[in-house]
Every structure is written in C-alpha cells, then in structure tokens.
Design a protein around this motif. Structure first.
Motif, PDB file in Angstrom:
ATOM      1  N   ILE A   3     -11.699  -5.382  10.102  1.00  8.71           N
ATOM      2  CA  ILE A   3     -10.981  -6.350  10.926  1.00  8.71           C
ATOM      3  C   ILE A   3      -9.628  -5.861  11.429  1.00  8.71           C
ATOM      4  CG2 ILE A   3     -12.184  -8.300   9.878  1.00  8.71           C
ATOM      5  CD1 ILE A   3      -9.692  -8.958   8.372  1.00  8.71           C
ATOM      6  N   ALA A   4      -9.152  -4.709  10.994  1.00  7.07           N
ATOM      7  CA  ALA A   4      -7.876  -4.243  11.550  1.00  7.07           C
ATOM      8  C   ALA A   4      -7.784  -2.738  11.410  1.00  7.07           C
ATOM      9  CB  ALA A   4      -6.702  -4.906  10.840  1.00  7.07           C
ATOM     10  N   GLN A   5      -6.940  -2.145  12.238  1.00  3.91           N
ATOM     11  CA  GLN A   5      -6.793  -0.694  12.223  1.00  3.91           C
ATOM     12  C   GLN A   5      -5.324  -0.324  12.396  1.00  3.91           C
ATOM     13  OE1 GLN A   5      -9.265   1.340  15.079  1.00  3.91           O
ATOM     14  NE2 GLN A   5      -9.066   3.286  14.021  1.00  3.91           N
ATOM     15  N   ALA A   6      -4.906   0.699  11.658  1.00  7.49           N
ATOM     16  CA  ALA A   6      -3.547   1.237  11.823  1.00  7.49           C
ATOM     17  C   ALA A   6      -3.679   2.742  12.045  1.00  7.49           C
ATOM     18  CB  ALA A   6      -2.710   0.957  10.587  1.00  7.49           C
ATOM     19  N   PHE A   7      -2.615   3.336  12.543  1.00  7.61           N
ATOM     20  CA  PHE A   7      -2.675   4.769  12.837  1.00  7.61           C
ATOM     21  C   PHE A   7      -1.540   5.494  12.114  1.00  7.61           C
ATOM     22  CE2 PHE A   7      -4.651   2.587  16.425  1.00  7.61           C
ATOM     23  CZ  PHE A   7      -5.904   3.181  16.397  1.00  7.61           C
ATOM     24  N   PRO A   8      -1.734   5.787  10.829  1.00  8.03           N
ATOM     25  CA  PRO A   8      -0.651   6.425  10.074  1.00  8.03           C
ATOM     26  C   PRO A   8      -0.395   7.849  10.551  1.00  8.03           C
ATOM     27  CG  PRO A   8      -2.365   5.557   8.623  1.00  8.03           C
ATOM     28  CD  PRO A   8      -2.920   5.548  10.015  1.00  8.03           C
ATOM     29  N   GLU A   9       0.847   8.280  10.306  1.00 10.09           N
ATOM     30  CA  GLU A   9       1.231   9.676  10.524  1.00 10.09           C
ATOM     31  C   GLU A   9       0.366  10.560   9.634  1.00 10.09           C
ATOM     32  OE1 GLU A   9       4.703  11.270  11.799  1.00 10.09           O
ATOM     33  OE2 GLU A   9       3.672  10.057  13.270  1.00 10.09           O
ATOM     34  N   PRO A  10       0.189  11.852  10.009  1.00  7.59           N
ATOM     35  CA  PRO A  10      -0.568  12.735   9.123  1.00  7.59           C
ATOM     36  C   PRO A  10       0.128  12.845   7.763  1.00  7.59           C
ATOM     37  CG  PRO A  10      -0.074  13.797  11.217  1.00  7.59           C
ATOM     38  CD  PRO A  10       0.691  12.539  11.189  1.00  7.59           C
ATOM     39  N   GLU A  11      -0.607  12.934   6.642  1.00 12.14           N
ATOM     40  CA  GLU A  11      -1.998  12.624   6.633  1.00 12.14           C
ATOM     41  C   GLU A  11      -2.309  11.952   5.320  1.00 12.14           C
ATOM     42  OE1 GLU A  11      -4.734  16.058   7.105  1.00 12.14           O
ATOM     43  OE2 GLU A  11      -6.238  14.871   6.115  1.00 12.14           O
ATOM     44  N   PRO A  12      -2.546  10.672   5.335  1.00  6.84           N
ATOM     45  CA  PRO A  12      -2.836   9.994   4.068  1.00  6.84           C
ATOM     46  C   PRO A  12      -4.125  10.499   3.442  1.00  6.84           C
ATOM     47  CG  PRO A  12      -2.280   8.420   5.777  1.00  6.84           C
ATOM     48  CD  PRO A  12      -2.488   9.731   6.455  1.00  6.84           C
ATOM     49  N   HIS A  13      -4.062  10.859   2.163  1.00  4.34           N
ATOM     50  CA  HIS A  13      -5.262  11.295   1.451  1.00  4.34           C
ATOM     51  C   HIS A  13      -5.757  10.187   0.543  1.00  4.34           C
ATOM     52  CE1 HIS A  13      -5.383  15.488   2.728  1.00  4.34           C
ATOM     53  NE2 HIS A  13      -4.068  15.403   2.778  1.00  4.34           N
ATOM     54  N   TYR A  14      -4.825   9.584  -0.172  1.00  4.19           N
ATOM     55  CA  TYR A  14      -5.244   8.531  -1.088  1.00  4.19           C
ATOM     56  C   TYR A  14      -4.165   7.461  -1.055  1.00  4.19           C
ATOM     57  CZ  TYR A  14      -7.047   6.342  -5.394  1.00  4.19           C
ATOM     58  OH  TYR A  14      -7.552   5.469  -6.317  1.00  4.19           O
ATOM     59  N   ALA A  15      -4.486   6.290  -1.576  1.00  4.65           N
ATOM     60  CA  ALA A  15      -3.521   5.201  -1.560  1.00  4.65           C
ATOM     61  C   ALA A  15      -3.615   4.403  -2.850  1.00  4.65           C
ATOM     62  CB  ALA A  15      -3.783   4.292  -0.366  1.00  4.65           C
ATOM     63  N   GLN A  16      -2.552   3.696  -3.136  1.00  2.00           N
ATOM     64  CA  GLN A  16      -2.545   2.738  -4.234  1.00  2.00           C
ATOM     65  C   GLN A  16      -2.192   1.392  -3.625  1.00  2.00           C
ATOM     66  OE1 GLN A  16      -2.240   4.143  -8.237  1.00  2.00           O
ATOM     67  NE2 GLN A  16      -3.954   4.607  -6.904  1.00  2.00           N
ATOM     68  N   ILE A  17      -2.943   0.372  -3.992  1.00  2.74           N
ATOM     69  CA  ILE A  17      -2.674  -0.973  -3.462  1.00  2.74           C
ATOM     70  C   ILE A  17      -2.315  -1.876  -4.636  1.00  2.74           C
ATOM     71  CG2 ILE A  17      -3.570  -2.872  -2.072  1.00  2.74           C
ATOM     72  CD1 ILE A  17      -5.611  -0.974  -0.874  1.00  2.74           C
ATOM     73  N   ILE A  18      -1.125  -2.413  -4.604  1.00  2.00           N
ATOM     74  CA  ILE A  18      -0.629  -3.213  -5.729  1.00  2.00           C
ATOM     75  C   ILE A  18      -0.134  -4.555  -5.225  1.00  2.00           C
ATOM     76  CG2 ILE A  18       1.580  -1.974  -5.577  1.00  2.00           C
ATOM     77  CD1 ILE A  18       2.042  -2.565  -8.537  1.00  2.00           C
ATOM     78  N   LYS A  19      -0.444  -5.608  -5.971  1.00  4.45           N
ATOM     79  CA  LYS A  19       0.026  -6.958  -5.668  1.00  4.45           C
ATOM     80  C   LYS A  19       1.555  -6.910  -5.610  1.00  4.45           C
ATOM     81  CE  LYS A  19      -1.693 -11.147  -5.203  1.00  4.45           C
ATOM     82  NZ  LYS A  19      -1.436 -12.229  -6.164  1.00  4.45           N
ATOM     83  N   VAL A  55       0.869  -1.176   0.000  1.00  3.04           N
ATOM     84  CA  VAL A  55       0.000   0.000   0.000  1.00  3.04           C
ATOM     85  C   VAL A  55       0.905   1.224   0.000  1.00  3.04           C
ATOM     86  CG1 VAL A  55      -1.877   1.222   1.134  1.00  3.04           C
ATOM     87  CG2 VAL A  55      -1.642  -1.236   1.448  1.00  3.04           C
ATOM     88  N   PHE A  56       0.678   2.121  -0.934  1.00  8.17           N
ATOM     89  CA  PHE A  56       1.398   3.400  -0.946  1.00  8.17           C
ATOM     90  C   PHE A  56       0.425   4.481  -0.496  1.00  8.17           C
ATOM     91  CE2 PHE A  56       3.635   0.784  -4.019  1.00  8.17           C
ATOM     92  CZ  PHE A  56       4.946   0.945  -3.614  1.00  8.17           C
ATOM     93  N   LEU A  57       0.672   5.017   0.691  1.00 12.51           N
ATOM     94  CA  LEU A  57      -0.189   6.051   1.244  1.00 12.51           C
ATOM     95  C   LEU A  57       0.486   7.402   1.067  1.00 12.51           C
ATOM     96  CD1 LEU A  57      -0.864   4.269   4.626  1.00 12.51           C
ATOM     97  CD2 LEU A  57      -2.683   4.887   3.064  1.00 12.51           C
ATOM     98  N   SER A  58      -0.289   8.389   0.646  1.00 15.39           N
ATOM     99  CA  SER A  58       0.305   9.724   0.605  1.00 15.39           C
ATOM    100  C   SER A  58       0.465  10.223   2.037  1.00 15.39           C
ATOM    101  CB  SER A  58      -0.586  10.671  -0.198  1.00 15.39           C
ATOM    102  OG  SER A  58      -1.834  10.838   0.435  1.00 15.39           O
ATOM    103  N   GLY A  59       1.398  11.134   2.229  1.00 11.32           N
ATOM    104  CA  GLY A  59       1.678  11.620   3.586  1.00 11.32           C
ATOM    105  C   GLY A  59       1.157  13.020   3.859  1.00 11.32           C
ATOM    106  N   GLY A  60       0.297  13.524   2.957  1.00 11.96           N
ATOM    107  CA  GLY A  60      -0.283  14.848   3.167  1.00 11.96           C
ATOM    108  C   GLY A  60       0.784  15.909   3.352  1.00 11.96           C
ATOM    109  N   HIS A  61       0.564  16.819   4.287  1.00  7.53           N
ATOM    110  CA  HIS A  61       1.487  17.931   4.507  1.00  7.53           C
ATOM    111  C   HIS A  61       2.785  17.460   5.159  1.00  7.53           C
ATOM    112  CE1 HIS A  61      -1.609  17.382   7.467  1.00  7.53           C
ATOM    113  NE2 HIS A  61      -0.807  17.817   8.396  1.00  7.53           N
ATOM    114  N   GLY A  62       2.891  16.168   5.455  1.00  6.64           N
ATOM    115  CA  GLY A  62       4.183  15.592   5.823  1.00  6.64           C
ATOM    116  C   GLY A  62       5.108  15.565   4.604  1.00  6.64           C
ATOM    117  N   GLY A  63       4.508  15.633   3.416  1.00  8.27           N
ATOM    118  CA  GLY A  63       5.300  15.695   2.185  1.00  8.27           C
ATOM    119  C   GLY A  63       5.945  14.377   1.798  1.00  8.27           C
TER     120      GLY A  63
END
Lengths: 209, 633
Positions: free
Chosen positions: B485-501, B65-73
């Motif tokens: 079924i599961a939860q994670a707490f990412p750093e601020p601030e994911p806006h969108y993600a890409q999920i790739i095999k 999963v590639f999560l954007s990091g928002g204003h974390g850049g």
C-alpha cells in the motif's frame, strides 16, 4: 477569655508562617503562546528571584528562552541581578513576618492594627514595584536593538497580544498565600476590636484562676 | 540507379524509421508501468489504503524503522506507517549535515576512514524483547561495529577494525539478552591481517573467524570478547537463538567449496555443491572454554579452535548457498533460506540437540562435524525463486523475501498438528533483499506491517537519471491477503531494518542539560568566551546563542595551531547552531548544550569568515565572525 487569646496568637503566628512559606512559591507567572512554540514558553516571579513556571517540563522553554527572545528587541535581561526588587522583597516580607510574631505577643489594641497597616502598605508598594518593573522593562528598550518595536506594557493579568505572541498572566500561590496571611492578620485585628470593646481584661494574660 | 533498387532503399528507410518509432513509442514505457500496477488496488480500495498510511501533520507514527544505509555508512530513521524519512544518523561516514566526523571526538571514532558499509542493525534486547536502549550496526567493509544511543540518537562508539576479521557481514545479530553481538568473516583472508598468501593456497592458508563482541549491560560499551577460528568459507547472514535456543548462534555459509581460483569467478566456484552449511555455535559453551583459557592469541584476539576442542561448533547441510538464517519467535526452529534453491528449510533445534548428543554426523568437513541433514530437517517449503530472508508475525505466519522472483511469500507456520504450507504471494518492485516486520525478530512479533527492502526501483519514481534510489514497500499483513500500500525511495542502500514500537524508546532527550555536559571546555555565558595564545597554539573558547558567535574575531598567525571549543549554550529544543569556516575544512553542528572541539593548522593567510550554518533565528544571517590569519613575515 483564654481561648480567644490563644486563637489570636495562633492566627498571627500562622500568618507569619504563611508569609515565609509564600516565598517558596511563584507569586506571578506569564505564559507566551505562539505558533512556533506549540507548548508555549513561560516565566514566573518569586519574591526572591525570577524563574521558570512550575510546569516547565510541559513547556517549550522558560525564563532563559524569554530572555533570549527579549534580547532581540533590546529588553534588559530579567534576572535577580537586574531587578533590585528581588533583594528588597524578601527582606520586607521577613519584616512583616517578624512583625506578626511580635504582634502575637503584644496584646495591645494597636498591635494587630499596625501589622495590617504595614502589610497593606507593603503589598501596595510591592504591586506598584512589580507594575513599575514591567513598565520600565517594556519601555527602556535598547535603542541599538536588532528589532525595533514600540515601547509596551506587558500584561499583569489576563490575556494580551504582543507581536506574534498571546500572553497569559496570572497570580499564583506565592500571592495567594500572602492574601490569606493578610486576611488572617485582619481577622486578628477584628478579634482585637471585638475583645477590646467587651473589655480590656479578657485579653490580658490569664490570671491563673 | 533503377527504380526497383530505389524502392528497396525507400522501403528499408521506412522500415528503419518504423523501428525507431516503435522502440521510442511512449506507450511501451507506459505499458511497463501499467504492469507495475498489476495487482495494485482498485480505485475504491485506494482511499482505504491511503488512510492506513496517512499520518496528519502533528500526529506521530506508531513505529520507528531503523534502516541501514549500506555503503553510505549511515542509519536512516523512518516512521511507520507514513514511510517518512525523519532522520539520518551518521555512523561510519562523515556527515556535514550534523557535523559528524569533523570535530575531534567523532573524527577519532572514524579512525581516518571516510566510509563504511552498514548492513544489519540490531536493537538491544532483554529476554528477547527490544528494550529501546541501543542500536548496534556492523561495517561490512572494515570489520567494525558501532553503538548508537537511543537517548540522543547519536553514535557513541565505533569498535574496530576487529583483528583477523575481513568483510564483517554476518553481524551484528546480538544474543537475546544483549550479552554479545557478533561479527563473522565474509571474505576469508590469511590471518593475522597483513599476512600474505596467494589464493593458490586458499584452502590451507586462508581463514574465517566468528567474533563475539561483549556488551557492557550498564552502558552498552562494546569490547572484543573472543573469536572462533573457522575454515575459509564465506559466512553470510546470522541470527541468535532465543528462549530454548538462547545459548546458540547460527550463521549461514557459501563457498564451502573453500576455493578461490585466479581467473574463475567466485559465482561459479562457490555454486558447485548442492548444499552448503548453516553453522550452529554454542556460544555459552565457547565462552566457558575461553574463560578456562583454552585460546590462542592472534593479533590481540583470544582465538578458540573448535577442531582442537570439539563439542561447540556444528555444521548443518542446507541447500544451496543459503542466505538468511532466521530463528523462530519461540526459539524452537531455525530456517535456512535457499537463495539458489526455491525452498526454505525448517530445522528443529530439539532434533539438532539430539543429533549432537548421538554424534549423528555424516562427516567432518575441514574439521567441523556435519550433522546428518535427515536428522534435523523438519520441513521444506517451496516458497519460490531466490528466498533470502524470513520474518514472522503474531498470527503464526512467516514471510519470505524472494529476490529472483521479486515477490514476498507468506506461509503458514506448522508443527503441533498444523500444516506447513504456502498461503499467499505478492509481487514487489523489484528484487527484494531483506524483509522486516514489526518487532519480527523478537520473541513477540507485532504483525501489522511488513517492510520490503528492495534492491532495485527501476524507474518506479520520477526520473532522476541513471543513479536510482532504492525502493522500500510497505505491505499490509493485517488481512488474509498481503497488500502493498505504500512505497518510499531510500538513499542507497538499506540492507536490513529494525521496526520497534515508538513507545519502547523512552527518555529521548532534546537538549543536553548543563549538568549533563561534563566537558571541561564548556562555557555557558558569552562573557566567558576568550582567545588565549600559548606559544604557537591559539586556543578559543567560543559560545553560540541566538544570534551571535563569541568571540566574533579570532586572530592568529600563519602556521599556528588553532584549537576551538564551541558550546551551543541554548536550552531550547531544535536550536541547533552550525559552525563553518569559509576556506577551511571545518564544519560542525553542536546540539543545544553540547560542546565540540576542533583542531586545525591555520595554513592559509587571509581573512576567513566563519558563520552559523544551521538556520537558527531571524538574525541567523548576522551570526558570523572573522578568522584573521596574519601572513608569515
């Protein structure tokens, strides 16, 4: 008999070829396994140089990593430059190969026997040199090294323990080919013994019947 | 004081204490948490759920999963289904942990800016499938885009700030064969940048642009393609067409009121119309016009005017301030997510083509032809409050995030005799923004998981003070009912993600080989390390290998310019070495086989230790040297 003469010739030439080909393969290798190298690391010895094992792509590291680890205990770097045997061994093997070819042409009773003796001496010497090298590398550790360990003898064959490592050493195709070459030369010698017992004339040059 | 009065005071006192007691009652916080667990699985199901996300040490996750990091850049790399954070890839912000932004090359890439606002990562595609080559991401703040190479997971190029483009939000949303990625104006401004016009003249003087950034198919190098001049609307979220709609690009808008009033909040100004627009752009068509030279140059960008040359840019009415626009896997439909309307609207691409052909326009708004809503709408689905984004699975269902309602709606994909209808809804914690599914924006979604990117976590974690993490929740979509079924707490601030095999990202390297390192300042043997003085410049060629830095003494004079080229000569995976100079703002982490260069002025006299900052070996502590800066005489 003509066919025997040809066979003896071919056997000796093949032995020479195998000796030369053997230099293209590792003679010996050692793998080191430990918890922090899940795929193990390894090194190998050719007649011409030390290097990585053939399956390096599956390993965590090769000769360079072995040297990096060895420097902590003050072992000399394993390289072509620090081990004179890599300059001697190829020359010696070439001499044996040439001797095989010469013996193939000289159909004298002593010729193949001489090569057998030469080869036996050289392989004994080579084995001794390898053992001595391992011994001296393991025993001449730099006294100023960061980590001091007792002098040790690295394993030549089979499984051994060394600090956090389990080592596995074995011979490889470079050695196997030399063994086959040796057996071929012995075979030529046996042919000579049998033929000379039956009579000298069968091994002289074909008379053109 | 008489006893009656006293009684009143005592009574009030008791009441006050009781009030305080009630509000502080730990059971009320407890009750709140209990409400979070509503809909949580029964004990018996927990073991089953736990096994689905348990990835034992030594095993690998199935998806990246590639999560954007928002204003974390930055970009965060997570693994699915374990939800473990594996790596942070710095993109628009310096990141001391990897030394990004300190060496000359990455410093130059950052261009003097220390932050960016990453929103929408986009994986490169071939024929609408992820090809695992590059990840692109936008910077909403400064109008930039960047490319990460998935061979070494490092940022290789930052393009921008892009001319005329302010607030690059609707980005990157690349075309289905990675010909272009896009950027579009979120905050319209007078152009070119640097021009001043008051907001009183907003409608006339402010402009939006849609920017196409060309991608070199061989090495991924991005270059400014062209721009489309647009009315001063706010361009929000986008998606590129695929297959039949492959030549098109769609972007949602708000504030089509085209106003910005001093003293009046935009949230009011921009919410007056019942419908705003989805803009459909025939990018292939615009590209051919640009090739013909049908452009004006503004601030170095080729700008195409869709009013002067109509036929390529159209507006489709969509209720109300729509946020996400999403193209279906077959490319035949595009969906507007209502945001301020409790519906998603499904539009037919085929009908759009027909309406354009028939010139079935309701009007022109600020010069842009507006297609009749009735002519293109296929269905409206009442999904719930605050629909923002929709993703797809492999079984003909769509999943829409509902921000206001804090829920995910699952609905059945209609058409071809199948009914369009709601199927299921699951509450999430809390305020979901984007939503991502496994390869869910490609031509062949993989199903299995939906990742909810929630804006607020509201104490569903151990207390960490007022600055709270975001919340990411994993929804199992393999059954008929969705299950969190599961939860994670990412750093601020994911806006969108890409999920790739995971197996689609091939050839990931762990070491830069000597052959690959073409840096002329690389050295491979500590014996080659040296210090050379040239006038007032001190040049250092430095090597790092377990466990020494050579040279271990560098002498210079106060005011000298120091240039250091540092090569990590390791060939072993994960043998990173750090390089930090105490008292100087220099910090780097060359990867095995990498050479990094640093420049600074030795302006502080004294003896300054430098050392390996990234723990490397048993003798890591000894891996140090001294920078001796002799004071001016």
């Amino acid at each position: 008999m003509k066919t025997v003469a040809v066979a003896r010739f071919l056997i000796l030439v093949a032995a020479a070829a195998l000796i030369i080909v053997s230099m293209r393969y590792p003679m010996w290798y050692m793998y080191l396994d430990s918890n922090n190298f899940p795929n193990g690391i390894g090194m190998s010895i050719w007649a011409t140089h030390p290097g990585d094992p053939e399956d390096i792509a599956q390993l965590d590291g090769g000769l360079k990593e072995v040297n990096v680890l060895n420097h902590f205990i003050g072992m000399k770097e394993i390289s072509r430059e620090t081990m004179p045997i890599f300059r001697v061994l190829p020359v010696v093997l070439m001499i044996v190969a040439v001797a095989c070819v010469v013996a193939a042409f000289i159909r004298k009773k002593w010729a193949s026997f001489a090569v057998v003796i030469l080869f036996a001496m050289i392989s004994t010497g080579g084995l001794f040199a390898l053992v001595y090298n391992l011994y001296s590398f393991g025993h001449n550790l730099d006294p100023t090294a960061a980590i001091k360990i007792d002098p040790f003898m690295p394993g030549i064959y089979g499984e051994h323990k060394l600090a956090q490592f389990t080592t596995y050493s074995d011979f490889y195709w470079g050695t196997y080919l030399l063994v086959i070459a040796f057996l071929l030369i012995v075979a030529a010698w046996v042919i000579d013994i049998i033929s000379f017992r039956r009579g000298h004339e069968t091994l002289t040059a074909p008379t053109g019947d | 004081m008489n006893w009656k009065r006293m009684l009143v005071f005592v009574g009030l006192g008791i009441a006050a204490v009781a009030m305080i007691g009630l509000t502080c009652d730990p059971s009320s916080a407890q009750q709140r948490r209990e409400r979070v667990k509503e809909g949580a699985p029964a004990k018996a199901d927990m073991a089953e759920n736990a096994l689905k996300v348990y990835v034992p040490p030594g095993d690998l996750d199935e998806y990246y999963v590639f999560l954007s990091g928002g204003h974390g850049g930055q970009v965060y790399v997570y693994g699915l289904p374990s939800m473990r954070h594996i790596r942070t890839i710095p993109v628009f912000s310096p990141y001391p942990a990897t030394g990004y932004g300190y060496d000359e090359e990455t410093k130059k890439m950052l261009g003097g800016l220390t932050w960016g606002d990453t929103h929408h990562p986009g994986l490169s595609e071939t024929k609408g499938e992820y090809d695992g080559r590059w990840l692109f991401i936008n910077d909403n703040a400064h109008g930039r885009v960047a490319r990460i190479d998935l061979r070494d997971f490092k940022t290789k190029q930052v393009l921008g700030p892009i001319p005329n483009l302010a607030g690059n939000h609707a980005s990157v949303y690349l075309t289905w064969n990675t010909e272009y990625l896009f950027g579009a104006t979120r905050f319209s401004i007078p152009i070119p940048k640097g021009t001043v016009a008051d907001v009183k003249d907003y409608k006339e003087k402010y402009k939006g642009v849609i920017t196409a950034i060309a991608v070199d198919p061989k090495d991924g190098t991005m270059s400014l393609g062209w721009q489309i001049m647009m009315p001063p609307w706010n361009y929000d979220v986008a998606d590129a067409g695929k297959l039949v709609s492959g030549d098109w690009w769609f972007v949602s808008t708000y504030n089509t009121e085209a106003e910005f009033i001093d003293g009046k909040p935009l949230e009011i100004t921009a919410s007056q119309r019942d419908k705003d627009y989805i803009i459909a752009v025939n990018w292939k068509g615009v590209e051919s016009e640009v090739r013909k030279g049908n452009v004006t140059e503004i601030d170095g960008a080729k700008v195409f005017d869709p009013i002067k040359t109509p036929g390529y840019v159209f507006a489709i009415p969509c209720a109300k301030s729509p946020h996400g626009v999403d193209v279906s896997p077959d490319g035949k439909w595009f969906i507007g997510n209502g945001k301020l309307s409790p519906t998603v609207s499904i539009f037919s691409f085929e009908k759009l083509q027909k309406a354009i052909q028939d010139k079935n326009f309701a009007q022109h708004d600020m010069g842009i032809p507006v297609v009749k809503f009735e002519a293109v709408i296929e269905a409206d689905i009442p999904v719930g409050l605050g629909p923002l984004h929709t993703v797809f699975d492999d079984k003909g269902f769509a999943y829409t995030s509902l921000f206001v309602e804090s829920a995910v709606a699952k609905w059945q994909w209609g058409g071809g005799g199948r009914e369009w209808k709601m199927v299921d809804k699951v509450p999430i914690q809390y305020n979901i923004g984007h939503i991502a599914s496994c390869e869910g924006d490609t031509v062949s979604p993989k199903g299995k998981w939906v990742f909810a990117l929630n804006k607020l976590s509201k104490g569903t974690h151990l207390p960490v003070g007022p600055d709270q993490p975001e919340s990411g929740q994993l929804i199992d979509i393999s059954g008929p009912k969705m299950k969190i079924i599961a939860q994670a707490f990412p750093e601020p601030e994911p806006h969108y993600a890409q999920i790739i095999k995971a197996d689609k990202i091939k050839n990931v390297i762990e070491v830069y080989t000597k052959a690959e390192n073409k840096n002329p300042n690389a050295i491979w043997d500590p014996k080659d390390a040296k210090v050379v003085r040239e006038g007032n410049t001190v040049k250092v060629w430095m090597s790092q290998i377990r466990s020494s830095i050579m040279p271990n003494v560098v002498r210079c004079n106060e005011g000298d310019k120091v240039i250091m080229h540092i090569t990590n000569t390791e060939e072993m995976r994960d043998e990173l070495h750090g390089f930090g100079i105490c008292g100087y703002d220099i910090n780097g982490v060359p990867s095995p086989g990498e050479t990094l260069s640093y420049e600074f002025i030795a302006d502080k006299p004294g003896v300054w230790p430098y050392y390996c900052t990234n723990f490397c070996s048993a003798l890591h502590q000894e891996m140090q040297g001294y920078l001796i800066v002799n004071p001016k005489k």
